[in-house]
Motif scaffolding. Structure first.
Motif, mmCIF file in Angstrom:
data_model
loop_
_atom_site.group_PDB
_atom_site.id
_atom_site.type_symbol
_atom_site.label_atom_id
_atom_site.label_comp_id
_atom_site.label_asym_id
_atom_site.label_seq_id
_atom_site.Cartn_x
_atom_site.Cartn_y
_atom_site.Cartn_z
ATOM 1 N N THR A 89 0.749 -1.144 -0.201
ATOM 2 C CA THR A 89 0.095 -0.038 0.061
ATOM 3 C C THR A 89 0.896 1.301 0.040
ATOM 4 O OG1 THR A 89 -0.164 -0.049 2.456
ATOM 5 C CG2 THR A 89 -1.860 -0.875 1.277
ATOM 6 N N ILE A 90 0.310 2.366 -0.616
ATOM 7 C CA ILE A 90 0.797 3.604 -0.577
ATOM 8 C C ILE A 90 -0.001 4.730 0.092
ATOM 9 C CG2 ILE A 90 1.882 5.598 -1.877
ATOM 10 C CD1 ILE A 90 2.618 3.714 -3.904
ATOM 11 N N THR A 91 0.220 5.182 1.085
ATOM 12 C CA THR A 91 -0.824 6.065 1.853
ATOM 13 C C THR A 91 -0.290 7.449 1.745
ATOM 14 O OG1 THR A 91 -1.518 4.287 3.451
ATOM 15 C CG2 THR A 91 -2.306 6.540 3.757
ATOM 16 N N GLN A 115 -8.005 14.409 1.822
ATOM 17 C CA GLN A 115 -7.165 14.461 2.905
ATOM 18 C C GLN A 115 -6.366 12.997 3.338
ATOM 19 O OE1 GLN A 115 -10.336 15.055 5.876
ATOM 20 N NE2 GLN A 115 -9.880 17.323 5.795
ATOM 21 N N GLN A 116 -6.584 12.095 2.619
ATOM 22 C CA GLN A 116 -5.950 10.895 2.651
ATOM 23 C C GLN A 116 -6.096 10.099 1.390
ATOM 24 O OE1 GLN A 116 -5.343 8.141 6.015
ATOM 25 N NE2 GLN A 116 -6.520 6.743 4.664
ATOM 26 N N ILE A 117 -5.123 9.642 0.639
ATOM 27 C CA ILE A 117 -5.359 8.918 -0.599
ATOM 28 C C ILE A 117 -4.386 7.466 -0.200
ATOM 29 C CG2 ILE A 117 -4.733 8.660 -3.039
ATOM 30 C CD1 ILE A 117 -4.598 11.937 -2.811
ATOM 31 N N VAL A 118 -5.152 6.302 -0.370
ATOM 32 C CA VAL A 118 -4.659 5.226 -0.208
ATOM 33 C C VAL A 118 -4.828 4.274 -1.578
ATOM 34 C CG1 VAL A 118 -4.639 2.793 1.043
ATOM 35 C CG2 VAL A 118 -5.222 5.114 2.168
ATOM 36 N N TYR A 119 -3.327 3.848 -1.928
ATOM 37 C CA TYR A 119 -3.395 3.043 -3.092
ATOM 38 C C TYR A 119 -3.146 1.659 -2.805
ATOM 39 C CZ TYR A 119 -1.634 0.685 -7.361
ATOM 40 O OH TYR A 119 -1.707 -0.204 -8.358
ATOM 41 N N ASN A 120 -3.733 0.463 -2.939
ATOM 42 C CA ASN A 120 -3.713 -0.882 -2.743
ATOM 43 C C ASN A 120 -3.114 -1.668 -3.963
ATOM 44 O OD1 ASN A 120 -4.168 -3.532 -2.376
ATOM 45 N ND2 ASN A 120 -5.518 -3.249 -0.585
ATOM 46 N N ASP A 122 -2.480 -4.574 -4.438
ATOM 47 C CA ASP A 122 -2.959 -5.967 -4.734
ATOM 48 C C ASP A 122 -4.334 -5.782 -5.479
ATOM 49 O OD1 ASP A 122 -0.863 -7.018 -3.386
ATOM 50 O OD2 ASP A 122 -1.854 -7.320 -1.637
ATOM 51 N N THR A 123 -4.912 -4.758 -5.200
ATOM 52 C CA THR A 123 -6.645 -4.580 -5.764
ATOM 53 C C THR A 123 -6.487 -3.569 -7.033
ATOM 54 O OG1 THR A 123 -7.140 -3.022 -4.217
ATOM 55 C CG2 THR A 123 -7.716 -5.321 -3.742
ATOM 56 N N GLY A 124 -5.616 -2.885 -6.891
ATOM 57 C CA GLY A 124 -5.605 -1.569 -7.835
ATOM 58 C C GLY A 124 -6.671 -0.687 -7.564
ATOM 59 N N ILE A 125 -6.959 -0.638 -6.477
ATOM 60 C CA ILE A 125 -7.945 0.378 -6.045
ATOM 61 C C ILE A 125 -7.259 1.638 -5.121
ATOM 62 C CG2 ILE A 125 -10.066 0.972 -4.538
ATOM 63 C CD1 ILE A 125 -10.623 -1.915 -4.999
ATOM 64 N N LEU A 126 -7.729 2.719 -5.573
ATOM 65 C CA LEU A 126 -7.243 4.115 -5.083
ATOM 66 C C LEU A 126 -8.555 4.464 -4.187
ATOM 67 C CD1 LEU A 126 -4.964 5.766 -5.609
ATOM 68 C CD2 LEU A 126 -6.307 7.133 -7.200
ATOM 69 N N THR A 127 -8.261 4.918 -2.926
ATOM 70 C CA THR A 127 -9.442 5.213 -1.936
ATOM 71 C C THR A 127 -9.025 6.604 -1.495
ATOM 72 O OG1 THR A 127 -9.937 3.103 -1.250
ATOM 73 C CG2 THR A 127 -10.740 4.890 -0.046
ATOM 74 N N LEU A 128 -10.021 7.697 -1.806
ATOM 75 C CA LEU A 128 -9.940 8.969 -1.468
ATOM 76 C C LEU A 128 -10.811 9.499 -0.196
ATOM 77 C CD1 LEU A 128 -9.429 8.776 -4.766
ATOM 78 C CD2 LEU A 128 -8.971 11.334 -4.483
ATOM 79 N N SER A 129 -10.418 9.754 0.700
ATOM 80 C CA SER A 129 -11.066 9.902 2.057
ATOM 81 C C SER A 129 -10.791 11.481 2.550
ATOM 82 C CB SER A 129 -10.656 8.980 3.237
ATOM 83 O OG SER A 129 -10.878 7.791 2.745
ATOM 84 N N GLY A 130 -12.082 11.873 2.874
ATOM 85 C CA GLY A 130 -12.020 13.468 3.448
ATOM 86 C C GLY A 130 -11.702 14.341 2.435
ATOM 87 N N LYS A 131 -13.023 15.012 2.018
ATOM 88 C CA LYS A 131 -12.848 16.128 0.855
ATOM 89 C C LYS A 131 -12.565 15.693 -0.347
ATOM 90 C CE LYS A 131 -12.380 19.902 4.432
ATOM 91 N NZ LYS A 131 -11.443 20.897 4.826
ATOM 92 N N ALA A 132 -12.940 14.389 -0.693
ATOM 93 C CA ALA A 132 -12.524 13.574 -1.922
ATOM 94 C C ALA A 132 -13.019 14.240 -3.269
ATOM 95 C CB ALA A 132 -12.974 12.160 -1.902
ATOM 96 N N TYR A 133 -11.923 14.369 -4.225
ATOM 97 C CA TYR A 133 -12.555 14.932 -5.359
ATOM 98 C C TYR A 133 -11.867 14.454 -6.310
ATOM 99 C CZ TYR A 133 -12.572 18.729 -8.769
ATOM 100 O OH TYR A 133 -12.949 19.757 -9.811
ATOM 101 N N LEU A 134 -12.230 14.056 -7.506
ATOM 102 C CA LEU A 134 -11.718 13.643 -8.926
ATOM 103 C C LEU A 134 -12.367 14.556 -9.995
ATOM 104 C CD1 LEU A 134 -11.936 9.814 -8.593
ATOM 105 C CD2 LEU A 134 -9.799 10.837 -8.615
ATOM 106 N N TYR A 135 -11.349 14.695 -11.041
ATOM 107 C CA TYR A 135 -11.685 15.631 -12.013
ATOM 108 C C TYR A 135 -11.006 15.191 -13.331
ATOM 109 C CZ TYR A 135 -11.781 19.540 -15.170
ATOM 110 O OH TYR A 135 -11.817 20.434 -16.400
#
Length: 182
Positions: A89-91, A115-120, A122-135
């Motif tokens: 993981t990368i946090t 506020q937090q971005i976690v890359y897993n 194994d699953t290839g899932i990027l999780t953005l938490s706290g005021k999350a925004y994608l553009y």
């Protein structure tokens, strides 16, 4: 003699540390432009530590990582390795941790922040938490948390009663609508 031993240890540490940093972000950029993987990796931080026993690498203080079109900025980044010394993981954390990357040559930069971005890895899932925004390309999604599958391109957004999910999709410029007299 002691100076030579310290110098050798320091070089070995830097070599391990650099390999881990490169492995972390090369594996993370496998979903991006192929040319990104061939670019040099630049990592700047106020402080960096690595624990060989736990497999945890920590970068703190205005961390900026760049490789090709990929850029990650955060107050701190923690990379966790598995027993095979592969990224698990990368946090990234910060007031707002930010990333950008061009995933497709036909599209603009994909940008995100939270506020937090976690890359897993194994699953290839990027999780953005706290005021999350994608553009990307005029479209955006905002929520308390977002999960983005790098493998499938799926996005899952969650809001709350005070901060609902917001999605913005621009009109298609290629469509023409018939007029009243057509």
């Amino acid at each position: 003699m002691r100076q030579a031993l310290n110098s050798k240890y320091h070089f070995t540490f830097l070599k391990q540390f650099t390999c881990i940093a490169v492995a972390a972000f090369v594996s993370g950029s496998s979903f991006a432009l192929p040319s990104d993987r061939n670019q040099q990796l630049s990592l700047v931080a106020d402080r960096a530590t690595y624990n060989d026993r736990t497999g945890i690498t920590t970068y703190t203080g205005n961390v900026v990582i760049e490789q090709g079109t990929m850029k990650l900025q955060a107050d701190s980044i923690i990379a966790t390795l598995n027993s095979k010394k592969e990224i698990q993981t990368i946090t990234a954390k910060g007031q707002l941790a930010k990333f950008q990357q061009q995933i497709d040559t036909n599209k603009g930069l994909a940008r995100g922040e939270a506020q937090q971005i976690v890359y897993n890895a194994d699953t290839g899932i990027l999780t953005l938490s706290g005021k999350a925004y994608l553009y990307q390309n005029g479209s955006s999604i905002r929520g308390d948390s977002l999960k983005y599958s790098m493998n499938k391109g799926d996005v899952e957004a969650q809001g709350s009663s005070t901060n609902r999910v917001q999605i913005i999709i621009p009109p298609s410029s290629s469509k023409s609508f018939p007029g009243a007299r057509d």
